[in-house]
Write a protein that holds these residues in place. Structure first.
Motif, mmCIF file in Angstrom:
data_model
loop_
_atom_site.group_PDB
_atom_site.id
_atom_site.type_symbol
_atom_site.label_atom_id
_atom_site.label_comp_id
_atom_site.label_asym_id
_atom_site.label_seq_id
_atom_site.Cartn_x
_atom_site.Cartn_y
_atom_site.Cartn_z
ATOM 1 N N ILE A 79 0.864 -1.190 0.000
ATOM 2 C CA ILE A 79 0.000 0.000 0.000
ATOM 3 C C ILE A 79 0.902 1.242 0.000
ATOM 4 C CG2 ILE A 79 -1.667 1.364 1.323
ATOM 5 C CD1 ILE A 79 -2.965 -1.035 0.061
ATOM 6 N N ILE A 80 0.670 2.115 -0.985
ATOM 7 C CA ILE A 80 1.416 3.374 -1.088
ATOM 8 C C ILE A 80 0.416 4.515 -0.948
ATOM 9 C CG2 ILE A 80 2.806 4.840 -2.607
ATOM 10 C CD1 ILE A 80 3.974 2.265 -3.811
ATOM 11 N N SER A 139 -4.154 8.411 -3.103
ATOM 12 C CA SER A 139 -3.849 9.818 -2.866
ATOM 13 C C SER A 139 -5.058 10.438 -2.164
ATOM 14 C CB SER A 139 -3.579 10.513 -4.201
ATOM 15 O OG SER A 139 -3.535 11.907 -4.038
ATOM 16 N N LYS A 140 -4.819 11.308 -1.173
ATOM 17 C CA LYS A 140 -5.880 11.800 -0.293
ATOM 18 C C LYS A 140 -7.065 12.411 -1.052
ATOM 19 C CE LYS A 140 -6.472 14.429 3.977
ATOM 20 N NZ LYS A 140 -5.765 15.192 5.005
ATOM 21 N N PHE A 141 -6.790 13.303 -1.992
ATOM 22 C CA PHE A 141 -7.872 13.954 -2.737
ATOM 23 C C PHE A 141 -7.912 13.468 -4.191
ATOM 24 C CE2 PHE A 141 -7.494 17.000 0.805
ATOM 25 C CZ PHE A 141 -8.829 17.042 1.191
ATOM 26 N N CYS A 142 -7.734 12.160 -4.360
ATOM 27 C CA CYS A 142 -7.700 11.580 -5.710
ATOM 28 C C CYS A 142 -9.018 11.767 -6.452
ATOM 29 C CB CYS A 142 -7.326 10.108 -5.664
ATOM 30 S SG CYS A 142 -8.420 9.109 -4.638
ATOM 31 N N VAL A 143 -10.149 11.892 -5.724
ATOM 32 C CA VAL A 143 -11.431 12.071 -6.415
ATOM 33 C C VAL A 143 -11.542 13.471 -7.014
ATOM 34 C CG1 VAL A 143 -12.712 10.327 -5.137
ATOM 35 C CG2 VAL A 143 -12.634 12.650 -4.248
ATOM 36 N N ARG A 144 -10.670 14.374 -6.580
ATOM 37 C CA ARG A 144 -10.618 15.707 -7.179
ATOM 38 C C ARG A 144 -9.595 15.762 -8.311
ATOM 39 N NH1 ARG A 144 -14.755 15.901 -4.761
ATOM 40 N NH2 ARG A 144 -15.209 17.142 -2.909
ATOM 41 N N ASN A 145 -8.516 14.976 -8.164
ATOM 42 C CA ASN A 145 -7.464 14.936 -9.190
ATOM 43 C C ASN A 145 -6.634 13.673 -8.982
ATOM 44 O OD1 ASN A 145 -5.236 15.221 -10.825
ATOM 45 N ND2 ASN A 145 -4.714 17.285 -10.149
ATOM 46 N N PRO A 146 -6.769 12.678 -9.875
ATOM 47 C CA PRO A 146 -6.066 11.404 -9.677
ATOM 48 C C PRO A 146 -4.673 11.361 -10.313
ATOM 49 C CG PRO A 146 -7.559 11.197 -11.517
ATOM 50 C CD PRO A 146 -7.689 12.620 -11.028
ATOM 51 N N SER A 147 -4.126 12.499 -10.730
ATOM 52 C CA SER A 147 -2.877 12.492 -11.507
ATOM 53 C C SER A 147 -1.716 11.856 -10.753
ATOM 54 C CB SER A 147 -2.510 13.915 -11.940
ATOM 55 O OG SER A 147 -2.322 14.751 -10.812
ATOM 56 N N HIS A 148 -1.653 12.046 -9.425
ATOM 57 C CA HIS A 148 -0.555 11.437 -8.663
ATOM 58 C C HIS A 148 -0.677 9.913 -8.647
ATOM 59 C CE1 HIS A 148 0.975 15.116 -6.147
ATOM 60 N NE2 HIS A 148 1.002 15.329 -7.443
ATOM 61 N N GLU A 149 -1.892 9.414 -8.460
ATOM 62 C CA GLU A 149 -2.083 7.955 -8.484
ATOM 63 C C GLU A 149 -1.693 7.379 -9.842
ATOM 64 O OE1 GLU A 149 -5.731 7.392 -5.237
ATOM 65 O OE2 GLU A 149 -6.077 6.907 -7.337
ATOM 66 N N ILE A 150 -2.097 8.064 -10.891
ATOM 67 C CA ILE A 150 -1.806 7.580 -12.250
ATOM 68 C C ILE A 150 -0.305 7.574 -12.514
ATOM 69 C CG2 ILE A 150 -2.098 8.133 -14.706
ATOM 70 C CD1 ILE A 150 -4.943 9.218 -13.873
ATOM 71 N N LEU A 151 0.394 8.627 -12.061
ATOM 72 C CA LEU A 151 1.845 8.691 -12.241
ATOM 73 C C LEU A 151 2.542 7.577 -11.463
ATOM 74 C CD1 LEU A 151 4.481 9.999 -13.152
ATOM 75 C CD2 LEU A 151 4.253 11.655 -11.275
ATOM 76 N N ILE A 152 2.139 7.364 -10.215
ATOM 77 C CA ILE A 152 2.751 6.298 -9.399
ATOM 78 C C ILE A 152 2.502 4.930 -10.033
ATOM 79 C CG2 ILE A 152 2.656 5.132 -7.145
ATOM 80 C CD1 ILE A 152 2.038 7.926 -5.917
ATOM 81 N N LYS A 153 1.305 4.737 -10.565
ATOM 82 C CA LYS A 153 0.985 3.463 -11.235
ATOM 83 C C LYS A 153 1.911 3.228 -12.428
ATOM 84 C CE LYS A 153 -2.844 0.920 -13.435
ATOM 85 N NZ LYS A 153 -2.253 0.615 -14.728
ATOM 86 N N ARG A 154 2.175 4.280 -13.200
ATOM 87 C CA ARG A 154 3.065 4.128 -14.364
ATOM 88 C C ARG A 154 4.454 3.652 -13.934
ATOM 89 N NH1 ARG A 154 1.748 9.562 -16.497
ATOM 90 N NH2 ARG A 154 -0.194 9.344 -17.631
ATOM 91 N N TYR A 159 6.888 -3.570 -12.287
ATOM 92 C CA TYR A 159 7.288 -4.409 -11.148
ATOM 93 C C TYR A 159 6.221 -5.406 -10.696
ATOM 94 C CZ TYR A 159 11.112 -1.007 -10.448
ATOM 95 O OH TYR A 159 12.213 -0.209 -10.607
ATOM 96 N N PHE A 160 4.934 -5.091 -10.917
ATOM 97 C CA PHE A 160 3.872 -5.872 -10.277
ATOM 98 C C PHE A 160 2.811 -6.341 -11.266
ATOM 99 C CE2 PHE A 160 5.556 -2.718 -7.290
ATOM 100 C CZ PHE A 160 6.122 -3.576 -6.352
ATOM 101 N N LYS A 161 2.049 -7.381 -10.845
ATOM 102 C CA LYS A 161 1.019 -7.966 -11.713
ATOM 103 C C LYS A 161 -0.166 -7.031 -11.924
ATOM 104 C CE LYS A 161 1.906 -12.881 -10.928
ATOM 105 N NZ LYS A 161 1.339 -14.150 -10.396
ATOM 106 N N LYS A 162 -0.599 -6.349 -10.843
ATOM 107 C CA LYS A 162 -1.760 -5.463 -10.942
ATOM 108 C C LYS A 162 -1.671 -4.366 -9.884
ATOM 109 C CE LYS A 162 -6.829 -5.579 -11.423
ATOM 110 N NZ LYS A 162 -6.915 -5.012 -12.772
ATOM 111 N N ILE A 163 -2.057 -3.146 -10.299
ATOM 112 C CA ILE A 163 -2.075 -1.995 -9.393
ATOM 113 C C ILE A 163 -3.522 -1.541 -9.222
ATOM 114 C CG2 ILE A 163 -1.064 0.271 -8.880
ATOM 115 C CD1 ILE A 163 1.043 -1.880 -9.544
ATOM 116 N N PHE A 164 -3.965 -1.338 -7.974
ATOM 117 C CA PHE A 164 -5.317 -0.870 -7.672
ATOM 118 C C PHE A 164 -5.240 0.593 -7.235
ATOM 119 C CE2 PHE A 164 -5.421 -5.397 -7.318
ATOM 120 C CZ PHE A 164 -6.680 -5.757 -7.789
ATOM 121 N N LEU A 165 -6.058 1.453 -7.866
ATOM 122 C CA LEU A 165 -6.014 2.885 -7.591
ATOM 123 C C LEU A 165 -7.204 3.342 -6.750
ATOM 124 C CD1 LEU A 165 -4.834 4.235 -11.070
ATOM 125 C CD2 LEU A 165 -3.457 3.498 -9.116
#
Length: 557
Positions: A79-80, A139-154, A159-165
């Motif tokens: 969990i990140i 990310s705390k306010f991902c429902v307002r802007n998910p760009s950080h989650e998307i960048l971390i996923k990229r 490295y991993f089989k599946k990433i959940f955002l």
């Protein structure tokens, strides 16, 4: 024709329905180590002498994810979390591999601190070394802007089989619950993937090529493929099937109790004017508080196969299950064995059942029949005590149904609806003991499978519009569009309705069953800066309400 399948911890029930009623029903023992053959056995018996091409819909409910949570049989996952200012996200730590990272987005969706890419790379290597295959990113306010989650996923993808955002979980703002929900999705994914493959393989064996629906915790369905992105939605789908199976028989303008008495547990729920009660924020089970939309249910560890024993000269029932009843080859006496002694059940080994109950009778100093009756009465008493404790708790706070919020409403049940194999015997005994009108739901032994088969597809969307920034978003749906300063609340509802219906159809809904659309939430704020209006913020949540599909009314007569 349509098929309903309820994969329980003890038994798997299946029904084949047509517009004329129930064509066939089967009950098989659930082999959790070999779900493929359990499901295949159901399909084989249902479709004997039936052309698979006549089957147009299949809905499955399962306790698989629920059992994984209760038994703590979940995969370790990474969990990140990216939070920024405010409460330290370490306060919400879940699991061993939990990392808080730099970077933050504010409540308006504006970046306040960037993601540190090197930090994410270092964490990815540590998780990989620990053998982690699935990771959640929140990310705390991902429902307002998910760009950080998307960048971390990229960064993590290689490295991993599946990433959940986190922003895919829900449009609701609740950081701690979003962390838990994302963790649950990642932690049960591997187990759920095995179930998914078993279902697909068994369908292929029987020549069934139609899309499969999975029952969700809110009493609605979603496509099997969609459920792979959100396996946590199937938590408590078993109790949801029971509620959907009971709705047609509930009284209008009155409250009712729903009891589903299984082999291991009894599920308890309530209906207000035929509408199920709703968990307003999300499922809570033990330490886990989630954003998973759910009908309100609770379970008691008591059922037909619960072990009966004497402790300190006191009769106890459950919560453990050592196996089937002695009448069916089990090692310990159970409630089911008591029913054999009372002459209520006959299709098993009467001698074994008598032997088990006789041992209990000797310890209590009673006859076998008196002991069996005492066991049956105690079981009814334990279930009803738990039920009325739930009512007391519910009546101390506002009540939510799937249709509306009932402030100040007090639940006062006038009827009990019972499902499960022993339902007819329990209905008679409970009415006799407590003087409440009690009925066994028609076809009570497979009513949960019928409820699953007839449940319609449900979903919800949350939409946010900011006319100052000139954008309307539903990040949960990966949706964003530019808007003008003149964008209105009517435009918002129109956009949300379109998104909701598209989502429902993509989740497997029949367009004929999309009439029950409602606005659950609507907010409007003026943006004022330096005493000057700069724009408006609109927020809405819409849903397709849980209910039953059309065209199968005869099944319920």
């Amino acid at each position: 024709m349509i098929i309903g399948l309820d994969v329980g911890g003890t038994h798997t029930d299946a029904v084949l329905l047509s517009s004329n009623g129930i064509e066939k029903k089967v009950k098989v023992s659930t082999d959790s180590a070999d779900l493929f053959n359990t499901i295949l056995s159901c399909f084989t018996q249902l479709l004997d002498n039936i052309d698979p091409k006549h089957v147009k819909r299949i809905v499955i409910s399962t306790t698989l994810t629920t059992n994984a949570i209760v038994q703590k049989n979940m995969e370790p996952v990474g969990i990140i979390v990216s939070a920024g200012p405010g409460i330290d996200p370490q306060a919400f730590k879940i699991g061993k591999h939990y990392y808080c990272v730099s970077g933050s987005i504010n409540h308006r969706g504006r970046e306040k601190a960037p993601v540190n890419k090197m930090e994410i790379e270092d964490i990815a290597k540590k998780l990989k070394k620990a053998g982690i295959e699935y990771v959640g990113v929140i990310s705390k306010f991902c429902v307002r802007n998910p760009s950080h989650e998307i960048l971390i996923k990229r960064i993590l993808n290689k490295y991993f089989k599946k990433i959940f955002l986190g922003h895919h979980v829900s449009g609701n703002l609740n950081f701690p619950r979003r962390i838990v929900t994302t963790h649950l999705n990642a932690a049960v994914f591997s187990l759920y993937k095995s179930f998914f493959e078993a279902v697909k393989k068994s369908l292929a064996e029987k020549g069934l090529t139609i899309p499969i629906q999975i029952l969700k915790a809110d009493g609605g369905t979603m496509s099997l493929e969609s459920s792979m992105s959100f396996p946590g939605q199937t938590v408590l789908s078993g109790p949801a099937a029971s509620i959907m199976g009971a709705i047609p028989y509930a009284p209008k303008k009155q409250d009712a109790i729903v009891l589903d008495i299984g082999g291991t547990t009894t599920d308890i729920a309530f209906l207000v004017d035929k509408a199920p009660l709703l968990e307003p924020v999300g499922i809570r089970r033990g330490q886990y508080k989630s954003l998973i939309r759910s009908l309100l249910t609770d379970s008691k560890g008591i059922g037909g196969d619960s072990t009966v024993r004497v402790k300190d000269k006191e009769l106890t029932i459950g919560p453990d299950r050592q196996g089937p009843a002695m009448a069916f080859g089990g090692p310990e006496p159970t409630l089911t064995d008591a029913m054999f002694v009372l002459g209520l059940m006959t299709d098993g080994n009467q001698e074994n059942a008598q032997k088990g109950i006789h041992n209990i009778a000797m310890e209590l100093g009673l006859t076998d029949k008196e002991t069996a009756d005492k066991i049956f009465k105690k079981c009814c008493s334990v279930i009803l005590k738990k039920t009325f404790e739930m009512i007391d708790r519910l009546n101390s706070k506002p009540v939510y149904t799937v249709h509306e919020f009932l402030e100040g409403y007090k639940i006062s049940p006038r009827k009990i609806l019972i499902l499960g194999g022993p339902a007819p015997y329990f209905a008679k005994k409970i009415e006799e003991l407590y003087h409440i009108k009690t009925i066994a739901v028609p076809e009570s032994s497979v009513a949960n499978a019928i409820g699953a088969a007839l449940a319609r597809t449900t979903c919800e969307v949350s939409l946010n519009a900011d006319t100052e920034q000139g954008i309307v978003t539903a990040h949960e749906e990966d949706f964003a569009e530019p808007i003008s300063k003149t964008y209105s609340d009517e435009n918002l509802i129109e956009t949300a309705t379109t998104l909701l219906k598209e989502k429902a159809i993509n989740s497997g809904a029949n367009p004929d069953n999309l009439t029950e659309v409602e606005v659950v939430e609507f907010q409007k704020f003026n943006i004022v800066r330096n005493f000057s209006p700069r724009g408006k913020i609109y927020r809405t949540k819409m849903q397709i309400k849980p209910g039953l599909i059309k065209g199968f009314e005869k099944v319920l007569q």
